[in-house]
Design an enzyme around this catalytic site. Structure first.
Site, mmCIF file in Angstrom:
data_model
loop_
_atom_site.group_PDB
_atom_site.id
_atom_site.type_symbol
_atom_site.label_atom_id
_atom_site.label_comp_id
_atom_site.label_asym_id
_atom_site.label_seq_id
_atom_site.Cartn_x
_atom_site.Cartn_y
_atom_site.Cartn_z
ATOM 1 N N THR A 59 0.624 -1.183 -0.103
ATOM 2 C CA THR A 59 0.050 0.005 -0.004
ATOM 3 C C THR A 59 0.836 1.384 -0.042
ATOM 4 O O THR A 59 2.114 1.294 0.046
ATOM 5 C CB THR A 59 -0.831 0.213 1.127
ATOM 6 O OG1 THR A 59 -1.761 1.042 1.000
ATOM 7 C CG2 THR A 59 0.092 0.271 2.529
ATOM 8 N N GLU A 116 -10.088 9.065 -0.998
ATOM 9 C CA GLU A 116 -10.329 10.392 -1.671
ATOM 10 C C GLU A 116 -11.965 10.484 -2.055
ATOM 11 O O GLU A 116 -12.456 9.987 -2.968
ATOM 12 C CB GLU A 116 -9.609 10.910 -2.828
ATOM 13 C CG GLU A 116 -8.120 11.231 -2.175
ATOM 14 C CD GLU A 116 -7.159 11.587 -3.119
ATOM 15 O OE1 GLU A 116 -6.171 11.903 -2.916
ATOM 16 O OE2 GLU A 116 -7.440 11.591 -4.212
#
Lengths: 407, 407
Positions: A190, A276
């Site tokens: 990640t 987001e």
């Protein structure tokens, strides 16, 4: 296994700090330190992107070759990616400064950066920040919080978790923090994720456990399909729990792996839940697939479908898009056999069977899709393999954040 | 080669019509007919999605096995995908109705559908629509316009083009229309695209030309990375131009292919330029790649990057995202050697070289990125292969359209 406080400071002998270095952001902490009082065994996985940020190149070398590691220095604001030789020189300068201040070898200092690609790093400000971090470091919940917040970019919340469990009569503690909100489609890793642990464990077994766990957690999430240049997962184990070293597979190793899987799953879900612009955490469970690989392909294809993500943002039970995404995943199956379900805390409904729509209530479907955590379950009826992927919906806010990220 | 008017009616012997059948939309044309006065040779390519809409299954069978074809019936509003046996029965009913009304064999009627997946088709309304289409069909610019508008869904403009060129002393005309705005990431084909031509050409060579041309045009575009269940490209050639049949490779075949490439490129660009919510047409040119396959991978990776697309919507020269997308494409290259340029009618600037940012003016970059057609040029310096891909930016409007498409 039980949950404990303290994030990266939860495990014995680990300290942390956050500092305002003004790398790019103003008036907020943008540098973090994770420090172990004693040398650590380390494992890590990194981005598969051909374009690798300077700190990724730095860390990969140390994880492979350094006899031990003892600190991680991280900044947000600038990614130190696509910065050429100047970027690598900056890594050296950061490691040297940290080594001097912490009185540890330069090649025991790992680095991480996240933010804008292509901008050069303000080396002097980083050095000042490192001096501040070294002076402030301590083992406390506040220090862990400061570090977890300092590594945030477009993240809206910090992401931490810690657990403790027993190994050979000793209490072992494992704690982590991560960041990441956009450019999230990890492949081997990640964005940035750091886990500390006081277990004694061999490098070989730690590396094995980390690789397996990352494959089923961080590599099964997606916010936007963009695999970052900076993806980094680092695990530091310092042995201070006093347990007999985990040096072969067996009960102790399984317990360790189970804790790591729980911790990584939790961090990965926190990460996409704060994707987001996200308004919902979406989980895709594929069952009955022909093979593990097929199950993963199918789950990831749905979690990456922009149209499915936009429909969930609109609370619209447009299941045709889910079937469509399964169809272009590359895995073979019979569309007539597939069953689809929507599930959340509000209930569970079947939406597709026998090649066409099931008889469900649109109202009930909309209610389920309006929850903050939504599960899409696909039963392929092709075999026994399963996989789970996590992502988020696609909102106006995602576009807004990314249309003008640099300003 | 010169541009001519008339879309799918431009070639000799081709008629068209549009009708308001009320399949799902109200107060607009939603059914189209393309009809040839004489039997046609046909070639087609279809979606690679495992989940194929009923009309795709219908057409694939005819393109492979029918001795000739003579008509295409298309509706918008409902995709007739994931509709099981009922969907296939609907195809049969449509073909039968068209065959009766047009006095042609049932197995010479091709079908196309676009719209919501999973909803069943209103067969009676389709039949009434087909009767109207059969009565109205004619060879005119207006008829071609009506047909091109009837197949639109979230498209904001109709998409047509026609050209004429000489083959063996005869004027050959080729004209097409297409639709598609979302769920655009064709693989072997685009959403719906129909081309008519009065050339005489063998089925074998037509099939070859179509496959090669689609690979470089419709298969190189992306709006949102979702490969539809309904992608269909059909080419009908009726021989009425009177040219000597193109039955082997040579000058006539090359001329034909060149015209087809121009026509497909134009339609493909119109398609992504009208991508859902698009404010800019984005072209990615990759040069100097190691192989054709690598060039295509690189170009498609950039055109599909949500972050790159959002940055272009924001007129933000965030080139790091482009390099990042090249990096995760799967093609090997040396980031130090790559050169990147932005280009539009406002000018051309170099933005990246020697592993870091080139010395460019942000103001000039923003000016270029504010144009309606923007080209990203990547020189990989790895070999001689090139590829071009087309797409659009990612705007708030895309999310809005897709968050509630069904209502």
């Amino acid at each position: 296994m039980k949950m404990v406080e303290g994030g990266v400071c939860a495990a014995k002998g680990f300290q942390a700090a956050g500092a305002e270095a003004g790398v790019k952001y103003k008036d907020r902490k943008d540098m973090a330190l994770v420090y172990s009082e004693v040398p650590c065994v380390c494992a890590g996985t990194f981005t598969t992107n051909v374009v690798k940020a300077a700190p990724v190149l730095w860390d990969r070398e140390l994880v492979e070759n350094a006899p031990f590691v003892q600190a991680i220095v991280v900044n947000s604001g600038i990614a130190n990616a696509c910065t050429g030789k100047e970027g690598l020189d900056c890594c050296k300068a950061e490691a040297k400064e940290a080594a001097d201040r912490l009185q540890i070898p330069e090649n025991s200092v790992l680095l991480g950066s996240t933010g804008v690609i292509g901008m050069q790093m303000p080396v002097d400000r980083l050095k000042t920040g490192i001096a501040e971090l070294a002076g402030k470091k301590e083992r406390s919940v506040k220090a862990a919080d400061d570090a977890a917040r300092a590594i945030m970019t477009t993240d809206t919340v910090d992401k931490q978790i810690a657990v403790s469990f027993e190994v050979g009569g000793k209490t072992v503690t494992m704690g982590g923090m991560c960041k990441g909100s956009g450019m999230i489609h990890p492949n081997m890793c990640t964005m940035l994720s750091f886990v500390t642990c006081d277990a004694a464990i061999s490098k070989e077994l730690l590396t094995k456990a980390v690789k397996e766990s990352v494959a089923d957690t961080f590599n099964m999430i997606s916010v936007d399909g963009d695999t970052s240049t900076n993806d980094t997962f680092l695990f530091l184990a310092n042995g201070m729990a006093g347990n007999p070293e985990i040096a072969e597979e067996g009960e102790a190793y399984e317990t360790f792996k189970e804790a790591l899987l729980f911790l990584n799953t939790t961090l990965a879900k926190k990460l996409v839940g704060d994707g987001e612009g996200a308004t919902a955490l979406v989980e895709v469970q594929v069952v009955g697939a022909e093979s593990k690989e097929a199950a993963k392909q199918l789950a990831k294809s749905v979690i990456c479908s922009s149209l499915t993500k936009a429909a969930i943002f609109g609370h619209d039970a447009n299941w045709g898009r889910i079937l469509c995404a399964l169809g272009y995943s590359g895995a073979a199956f019979d569309p007539e056999k597939v069953e689809l379900f929507f599930q959340s805390k509000s209930g569970r409904i079947q939406i597709y069977k026998n090649g066409s729509a099931a008889d469900y209530s649109e109202e009930e479907a909309t209610k389920i899709l309006s929850d903050e955590e939504v599960t899409i379950l696909a039963d392929m009826h092709m075999g026994d393999a399963t996989a789970t992927a996590w992502g988020c919906d696609l909102s106006y806010e995602y576009v807004k954040i990314n249309a003008d990220y640099r300003s």
